[in-house]
Every structure is written in C-alpha cells, then in structure tokens.
Design a protein around this motif. Structure first.
Motif, mmCIF file in Angstrom:
data_model
loop_
_atom_site.group_PDB
_atom_site.id
_atom_site.type_symbol
_atom_site.label_atom_id
_atom_site.label_comp_id
_atom_site.label_asym_id
_atom_site.label_seq_id
_atom_site.Cartn_x
_atom_site.Cartn_y
_atom_site.Cartn_z
ATOM 1 N N MET A 56 9.869 0.359 4.263
ATOM 2 C CA MET A 56 8.706 -0.410 4.679
ATOM 3 C C MET A 56 8.737 -1.763 3.967
ATOM 4 O O MET A 56 8.857 -1.811 2.746
ATOM 5 C CB MET A 56 7.422 0.338 4.310
ATOM 6 N N ARG A 57 8.639 -2.861 4.720
ATOM 7 C CA ARG A 57 8.765 -4.185 4.123
ATOM 8 C C ARG A 57 7.579 -5.073 4.483
ATOM 9 O O ARG A 57 7.079 -5.031 5.608
ATOM 10 C CB ARG A 57 10.059 -4.863 4.581
ATOM 11 N N ILE A 58 7.144 -5.851 3.520
ATOM 12 C CA ILE A 58 6.059 -6.804 3.724
ATOM 13 C C ILE A 58 6.576 -8.187 3.339
ATOM 14 O O ILE A 58 6.915 -8.439 2.175
ATOM 15 C CB ILE A 58 4.821 -6.467 2.874
ATOM 16 N N ASP A 59 6.670 -9.065 4.304
ATOM 17 C CA ASP A 59 7.072 -10.451 4.048
ATOM 18 C C ASP A 59 5.870 -11.186 3.458
ATOM 19 O O ASP A 59 4.820 -11.298 4.098
ATOM 20 C CB ASP A 59 7.503 -11.094 5.370
ATOM 21 N N ILE A 60 6.025 -11.703 2.224
ATOM 22 C CA ILE A 60 4.899 -12.370 1.556
ATOM 23 C C ILE A 60 5.110 -13.876 1.436
ATOM 24 O O ILE A 60 4.453 -14.538 0.643
ATOM 25 C CB ILE A 60 4.648 -11.773 0.154
ATOM 26 N N SER A 61 6.021 -14.400 2.257
ATOM 27 C CA SER A 61 6.267 -15.850 2.182
ATOM 28 C C SER A 61 5.025 -16.656 2.553
ATOM 29 O O SER A 61 4.873 -17.806 2.127
ATOM 30 C CB SER A 61 7.433 -16.236 3.102
ATOM 31 N N GLY A 62 4.111 -16.048 3.331
ATOM 32 C CA GLY A 62 2.876 -16.753 3.702
ATOM 33 C C GLY A 62 1.717 -16.478 2.771
ATOM 34 O O GLY A 62 0.583 -16.914 3.039
ATOM 35 N N LEU A 63 1.967 -15.779 1.658
ATOM 36 C CA LEU A 63 0.889 -15.436 0.736
ATOM 37 C C LEU A 63 0.315 -16.683 0.079
ATOM 38 O O LEU A 63 1.052 -17.540 -0.399
ATOM 39 C CB LEU A 63 1.419 -14.487 -0.338
ATOM 40 N N ARG A 64 -1.018 -16.752 0.030
ATOM 41 C CA ARG A 64 -1.661 -17.892 -0.622
ATOM 42 C C ARG A 64 -1.326 -17.898 -2.106
ATOM 43 O O ARG A 64 -1.392 -16.869 -2.776
ATOM 44 C CB ARG A 64 -3.185 -17.823 -0.459
#
Length: 378
Positions: free
Chosen positions: A1-9
């Motif tokens: 399971m992967r969560i891309d966090i490049s858009g995280l504030r």
C-alpha cells in the motif's frame, strides 16, 4: 500500500484540535465515529479480537433485541473491515478533521453528498472500484444493476439494503444516523468515556514526535510496518493488499483506535484525503498449534496466491468466481487453492441459495500464531 505525499502541505496547520496541531498537512487526531465503527466490527467479528471476548459477551447480553436486529441490516459496513462512511472528514475538502464528539462526526457524515455516501457504502456489498474515479452509480442504470448483481452474492440482506440505498439514499442516511445514535446510548458512550483519554494521549504523543523528530519517526511510532521514503516522497504500508493514493489535497490523517488491533487500515478512496487508522492497544498472546496442524497448515499457506486469498477470506465470505476475478485467475485454479486451504481446516464453506461462500476460520488461524493472523488482517 503506497501513499504519494509529494503534494503534502509543508506549512500551516489543520483547524484547531488540541491534540492535532501538527506540522504541515499531517494531523494525528481521535475520531469517536471511527471508534464506534471498530466497536461494531468487534461485536460482528469477535474472532478477529480474542482479547475482547469478555467485552463482547457483556454488550451482547444486555443489548436490546430491536437494536441487535438493526445491527444485522447493514453489518457489512463494518463486518468485513471498515467502511469509509465512518471517516466522513476524509471526503470533505480543505483538510477537514474528524469531530471531537460523535454528534460532530455525524454532522460531517451528513455533509457528504449522496453520491459520496452511496459510493462508500457500496464498497463492501458490491466490490465496486475503490481507488479509481468512481462511477456515478445513482445516475447510471447499468451500474445500478451491476451493484445489485454483485450484492446478490452476499445474501438477501445486502441485496435489500443495496436496493434501499439506490432507491432512497436520504432515507438510509437518516436510518444510519439514528442507528448510530442508538448504539451510542446503548453501549458506546460508556466505551468512549473510558477510551478517549488513552486515544487523546496517544494522538498528543504522536504529534509531539512529529514536531520534534519529523514524519518518518512519527510513522514508525504508529507501526513498524509503516515507512517513509523521503527521496521518493512516498509512505509504504506493508499489507497483503495492493493500493495507492496521494495527498492531492495536501493533507494526511492519522487516527488511533483502542479496539482495532490487529487491523491497520488505510483509507485510499479516490479523491478523499488519505487516512491511517492504527491500533494503540497491546496484542493478545497467541496460542500455539499442534505440530501436525502446523505442518499441514503452513504447507497450505506456502503459496503467495493462497496468502492473498486468506486476506480476502478473513474479511468476508467470497464465492469462487469472485476470488477468481480479484486474483485474475480462472475458477478451476482458484478451486484448487481453496481445496488445499479447506483440507488444512483453514476455511469454512456454506451454501446460500445458488452461491457457495468460502471464509477464513480466524479462530483456527489464530492458533498458528499472532504474527500470521496480524499479517492477513492488517
């Protein structure tokens, strides 16, 4: 399971909650509605949670018969794992946080659109696409028929509920809110009064780690199976199921649960903010199996396809055809794998109308050891 966090504030904070004033777009926060869902799940599947058998027995013994009947009307929303309708904040814009009280959480549930509510509620009855853009099932007659067809394999009650949901979503939403309020009055208010302090303390502790040591350390504190790859800007959760999502709206929620072990769940619905729902209680010790049972059962589990099948069968009963579709294999191939699992005594089989349903016997699997059971239920 992967969560891309490049858009995280990277700057700013979530709306005010004392335990959730975390750095950037990450918030660790309690949710009474999420914990109520876990309470309902434990009551529906006590075999997943052997350490809570006494609590289940106590609640069941004093439960009003009418409320007990109501629990059966839509128990697939919490029996299989955890329906996203119980974290409505994730479906609302702007990094919305769960409510501090059950009433506030239920108000957030009321703010979801009918399409959002129906899409989330049909997830477990109909296995509709989850991490891709959802079809507008309320507006598409073909999708409505497909939803009813898929629900038929789950039994007559899911079919009735699905039909009600498709025909009159507002009425079902009123029913669900009233049912949850009745559960709160019957048993959950007492549960929450005892557990919210532990959950709030854990949220504050994880928030403190997040502030002082960063996201990687906070995720490790949540669970050693949750890791951060800073170069790839990606969170990986070691689960048997595959899935991916992103913090497109710039936010990520971490929600602790006292009742949830061994489940570590990831909300990764398309267009919703990602959520890690993680357990904080200590695991119960596992009882060892006999050598003969261990040999037979571990042989049956020595194939990756059967491991993945166990994950699905631990959460719900499946037909051979459904498993074949999920695994991308033929029905005869799936039948051979099922035969090996059944010979080892790891699954049960029952007939419902023209459907034959298979399900993992979690009480037997528990005797193999806590590590394996936690792995398939994570």
């Amino acid at each position: 399971m992967r969560i891309d966090i490049s858009g995280l504030r990277r700057e700013g904070r979530h709306p005010a909650r004392p335990e959730s004033a975390a750095r950037g777009g990450v918030a660790v926060v309690t949710s009474p509605l999420a914990e109520l869902c876990m309470a309902l799940h434990v009551l529906a599947e006590p075999g997943h949670h052997p350490g809570l058998q006494a609590w289940v027995a106590g609640v069941t013994a004093r439960l009003d018969p009418c409320l007990a009947d109501s629990m059966g009307e839509a128990d697939f929303l919490w029996r299989t794992t955890f329906s996203d309708v119980f974290v409505p904040a994730a479906g609302l814009p702007g990094g919305t946080l769960p409510g501090a009280t059950l009433a506030e959480d239920l108000d957030l549930l009321d703010r979801l659109s009918d399409e959002q509510f129906v899409d989330a509620a049909l997830e477990f009855t109909c296995a509709l696409p989850y991490d891709t853009r959802p079809a507008r099932v309320l507006a598409d007659p073909a999708m409505r028929e497909r939803a009813l067809e898929l629900a038929a394999a789950r039994g007559p009650q899911p079919v009735r509920f699905t039909r009600r949901l498709l025909e009159d979503p507002p009425h079902v939403r009123v029913w669900l809110r009233r049912f949850l309020e009745d559960c709160d009055e019957a048993f959950f208010a007492d549960v929450w009064s005892r557990m919210r302090h532990q959950l709030t303390a854990d949220a504050r502790h994880k928030t403190d780690i997040l502030r002082r040591k960063g996201l990687a350390e906070a995720l490790t504190a949540v669970s050693p199976v949750v890791t951060l790859d800073e170069d790839e800007q990606r969170i990986t959760v070691d689960k048997l199921n595959e899935g991916r999502t992103s913090t497109a709206d710039g936010s990520l929620l971490l929600i602790p649960t006292s009742l949830g072990r061994p489940h570590l769940m990831v909300l990764h619905r398309y267009g919703w903010q990602p959520v890690l729902h993680y357990p904080v209680s200590s695991p119960a010790p596992a009882a060892p199996p006999s050598v003969e049972q261990l040999t037979l059962r571990m042989t049956a589990l020595s194939h990756p396809v059967r491991m993945r099948m166990c994950r699905h069968l631990a959460r719900s009963a499946f037909t051979t055809g459904e498993l074949a579709k999920v695994e991308g294999m033929s029905a005869p191939e799936i039948s051979r794998h099922l035969a090996l699992l059944k010979k080892a005594g790891l699954i049960t089989t029952r007939r419902r109308g023209r459907y034959v349903l298979h399900q993992l016997d979690v009480t037997v699997v528990a005797r193999l050891g806590g590590d394996f059971l936690e792995g398939v239920l994570r």
